[in-house]
Design a protein around this motif. Structure first.
Motif, PDB file in Angstrom:
ATOM      1  N   THR A 354       0.827  -1.209   0.000  1.00 45.47           N
ATOM      2  CA  THR A 354       0.000   0.000   0.000  1.00 45.47           C
ATOM      3  C   THR A 354       0.864   1.262   0.000  1.00 45.47           C
ATOM      4  N   PHE A 355       2.035   1.198   0.654  1.00 42.00           N
ATOM      5  CA  PHE A 355       2.944   2.348   0.609  1.00 42.00           C
ATOM      6  C   PHE A 355       3.437   2.586  -0.818  1.00 42.00           C
ATOM      7  N   LEU A 356       3.781   1.523  -1.517  1.00 41.88           N
ATOM      8  CA  LEU A 356       4.216   1.667  -2.915  1.00 41.88           C
ATOM      9  C   LEU A 356       3.086   2.200  -3.788  1.00 41.88           C
ATOM     10  N   LEU A 357       1.858   1.765  -3.515  1.00 48.05           N
ATOM     11  CA  LEU A 357       0.715   2.300  -4.254  1.00 48.05           C
ATOM     12  C   LEU A 357       0.512   3.783  -3.968  1.00 48.05           C
ATOM     13  N   SER A 358       0.826   4.201  -2.746  1.00 47.78           N
ATOM     14  CA  SER A 358       0.653   5.616  -2.384  1.00 47.78           C
ATOM     15  C   SER A 358       1.619   6.528  -3.121  1.00 47.78           C
ATOM     16  N   LEU A 359       2.692   5.959  -3.660  1.00 47.51           N
ATOM     17  CA  LEU A 359       3.644   6.773  -4.428  1.00 47.51           C
ATOM     18  C   LEU A 359       3.083   7.134  -5.794  1.00 47.51           C
ATOM     19  N   ALA A 360       2.221   6.267  -6.348  1.00 47.22           N
ATOM     20  CA  ALA A 360       1.547   6.525  -7.627  1.00 47.22           C
ATOM     21  C   ALA A 360       2.503   7.086  -8.673  1.00 47.22           C
ATOM     22  N   MET A 361       3.546   6.346  -8.959  1.00 50.44           N
ATOM     23  CA  MET A 361       4.573   6.798  -9.906  1.00 50.44           C
ATOM     24  C   MET A 361       4.112   6.539 -11.337  1.00 50.44           C
ATOM     25  N   THR A 362       3.352   7.478 -11.881  1.00 48.32           N
ATOM     26  CA  THR A 362       2.745   7.305 -13.196  1.00 48.32           C
ATOM     27  C   THR A 362       3.781   7.132 -14.310  1.00 48.32           C
ATOM     28  N   LYS A 363       4.998   7.638 -14.113  1.00 51.25           N
ATOM     29  CA  LYS A 363       6.033   7.510 -15.143  1.00 51.25           C
ATOM     30  C   LYS A 363       6.388   6.050 -15.406  1.00 51.25           C
ATOM     31  N   LEU A 364       6.111   5.182 -14.444  1.00 52.35           N
ATOM     32  CA  LEU A 364       6.410   3.763 -14.615  1.00 52.35           C
ATOM     33  C   LEU A 364       5.305   3.023 -15.364  1.00 52.35           C
ATOM     34  N   GLY A 365       4.215   3.717 -15.671  1.00 53.65           N
ATOM     35  CA  GLY A 365       3.134   3.102 -16.424  1.00 53.65           C
ATOM     36  C   GLY A 365       2.410   2.038 -15.621  1.00 53.65           C
ATOM     37  N   ILE A 366       2.022   0.952 -16.301  1.00 56.60           N
ATOM     38  CA  ILE A 366       1.254  -0.115 -15.667  1.00 56.60           C
ATOM     39  C   ILE A 366       2.005  -0.736 -14.495  1.00 56.60           C
ATOM     40  N   ALA A 367       3.340  -0.758 -14.586  1.00 64.85           N
ATOM     41  CA  ALA A 367       4.142  -1.337 -13.510  1.00 64.85           C
ATOM     42  C   ALA A 367       3.929  -0.616 -12.190  1.00 64.85           C
ATOM     43  N   SER A 368       3.546   0.668 -12.241  1.00 65.27           N
ATOM     44  CA  SER A 368       3.322   1.430 -11.010  1.00 65.27           C
ATOM     45  C   SER A 368       2.135   0.888 -10.226  1.00 65.27           C
ATOM     46  N   TYR A 369       1.288   0.110 -10.882  1.00 69.27           N
ATOM     47  CA  TYR A 369       0.164  -0.534 -10.191  1.00 69.27           C
ATOM     48  C   TYR A 369       0.404  -2.026 -10.002  1.00 69.27           C
ATOM     49  N   VAL A 370       0.889  -2.701 -11.026  1.00 68.83           N
ATOM     50  CA  VAL A 370       0.998  -4.158 -10.992  1.00 68.83           C
ATOM     51  C   VAL A 370       1.978  -4.621  -9.914  1.00 68.83           C
ATOM     52  N   VAL A 371       3.140  -3.999  -9.825  1.00 66.52           N
ATOM     53  CA  VAL A 371       4.141  -4.430  -8.835  1.00 66.52           C
ATOM     54  C   VAL A 371       3.636  -4.218  -7.403  1.00 66.52           C
ATOM     55  N   PRO A 372       3.146  -3.016  -7.061  1.00 67.65           N
ATOM     56  CA  PRO A 372       2.644  -2.837  -5.685  1.00 67.65           C
ATOM     57  C   PRO A 372       1.440  -3.717  -5.352  1.00 67.65           C
TER      58      PRO A 372
END
Length: 484
Positions: A354-372
């Motif tokens: 959830t902490f990684l999701l809170s970063l919401a790093m849109t530059k990483l694309g889909i990986a910004s959601y899938v990995v967290p």
């Protein structure tokens, strides 16, 4: 000696096979109840068209099912403790199957809603008793694996519902999404009738007069709370506040009644057990956190990342898929390393995700959601499996039904709370209109900011659950040291 050993080898496989059949029937019952929750949602547009009804009307097809489960699941567990789990579970499966047929044949919307409420009653019996039966039919050394299997089947049912429902509606119409439960229900009933053991002697000690007044008060209280959290679609108005006040009064009245009656629905003294109370609180908190992924993630994927509807659906399936696979592994880890250790490990993973999701790093694309979300769902599977195993192996045979009901209730209340709370946090953070969250009013920056704030809140909640897990593990360690 050799002959005795040979006899043991010959007699062991039938018992193992019987246990496997019993677990198979419990797994199917879990699949049915979760499928009943998820498959109906995809049919709402078809129901609006066929019955010429508004969304506010057809949403009761989903709400009636969820309300029936939420309000009756503890009572279902208590009845099973009193009169035997096997007949109640068989009755629940039969009721669910019959109600599914009635849903598929319903000529009007309100008869469909009534049938869905009956279907929810059957699901409440199944959900309350599957966990209780695991503790009765599976050895303590393999309880974690069995709980993991049930968790996997629940995730499969939740994942399969929308896709299976869409296929059935396209090919056979909306009635098929309910009628499909009939053959599955018959198969489940046949397996359960053949494999599940009769009531044990230990279970007979829970006999007593059923607490009808307490049951009615609890049902009304839970219904008021559930409606307060779900009505209004994001607009928390006077009706919602009034229902919350009614729920609060209901809690006070219920507690008063439980302290006075001879055979209470819930033994309030059991909440003095730190481990049980912590487990129920953690279950509620974790369910609240996980609901954020269902409420908020679609807006982040569609608005912040710019994905089309089809791709959003594909990416969202990552979470349930990971939960399904992780639940099977979580069971074995729980059996090997202990429930309390796995609870802590699971909540650490959940908080990290959830902490990684809170970063919401849109530059990483889909990986910004899938990995967290992968990290989050692994943690959720670990926690859910180990928490269920810890609770169900720690209660007496005469209380397994009601405690199983409380576990499921805490999870359902968490999902209901999360849908309202996390939706409100996202709406405020993304500066959405008060009447609801609409994609057309959200810029990509607003969606990303809403994602960040929502999962910052989720991370804080996950850390609270982690603290409770550490306290519970410490209490369990002290209890073990006293026994030794």
């Amino acid at each position: 000696m050799a002959i005795a050993e040979q006899n043991r080898r010959v007699s062991a496989p039938p018992q193992v096979q019987s246990d496997r059949w019993a677990l198979a029937s419990l797994s199917l019952a879990t699949l049915l109840s979760s499928l009943g929750t998820s498959i109906a949602s995809v049919g709402l547009p078809s129901l609006m068209q066929n019955f010429g009804a508004s969304f506010q009307s057809v949403q009761w097809v989903v709400l009636a099912y969820l309300l029936a489960i939420t309000t009756l699941i503890v009572s279902a567990g208590r009845l099973a403790d009193m009169f035997g789990r096997r007949p109640l579970l068989l009755g629940g499966i039969a009721l669910f199957t019959l109600a599914s047929v009635l849903c598929g044949l319903a000529p009007t919307l309100w008869l469909l809603i009534a049938a869905r409420a009956v279907q929810g009653l059957g699901a409440a019996l199944m959900m309350a008793l599957t966990l209780a039966f695991v503790a009765e039919t599976v050895s303590k050394a393999k309880t974690g694996s069995a709980m993991g299997l049930l968790g996997a089947m629940s995730a499969i049912g939740t994942t399969l519902g929308p896709s299976l429902g869409g296929i059935l509606i396209a090919g056979f119409g909306w009635r098929a999404i309910f009628l499909v439960n009939a053959p599955l229900g018959v198969l489940t009933f046949a397996l359960a009738y053949r494999a599940l053991p009769a009531r044990s002697k230990a279970a007979q000690t829970a006999q007593g007069k059923f607490d009808a007044v307490g049951t009615a008060l609890l049902a009304l209280t839970l219904a008021a709370y559930a409606l307060a959290m779900t009505l209004g679609r994001g607009d928390f108005g006077a009706l919602n506040i009034g229902l919350l006040i009614a729920a609060g009064i209901g809690v006070a009245l219920f507690a008063t009644v439980q302290m006075k009656v001879k055979n209470p629905l819930i033994q309030l003294a059991s909440f003095r057990d730190l481990q049980l109370s912590a487990s129920l609180a953690m279950s509620l908190i974790v369910a609240t956190v996980m609901m954020a992924t269902l409420v908020v993630a679609p807006f982040y994927l569609s608005r912040a990342l710019g994905l089309d509807a089809a791709m959003v659906g594909v990416v969202l399936s990552t979470g349930p898929l990971v939960s399904t696979l992780a639940a099977l592994l979580a069971g074995r880890l729980t059996d090997r390393f202990g429930a309390h250790r796995m609870m802590v490990a699971g909540l650490l993973s959940l908080a990290t995700g959830t902490f990684l999701l809170s970063l919401a790093m849109t530059k990483l694309g889909i990986a910004s959601y899938v990995v967290p979300i992968t990290v989050t769902c692994i943690g959720y599977a670990l926690f859910q499996t180990s928490n269920n195993a810890a609770v169900m192996t720690g209660v007496g045979a005469g209380e397994r039904g009601v405690v199983s009901g409380l576990l499921n209730l805490s999870r359902n209340l968490g999902l209901i709370t999360g849908a309202s709370l996390m939706g409100a946090v996202f709406a405020i953070a993304s500066a959405g209109e008060r009447q609801g969250i609409g994609q057309d009013i959200l810029s990509s920056e607003a969606a990303a900011h809403g994602m960040q704030v929502t999962f910052q809140t989720a991370t804080a909640l996950a850390l609270v659950a982690l603290l409770l897990a550490l306290l519970s593990a410490r209490a369990a360690g002290r209890a073990e040291s006293r026994v030794s």
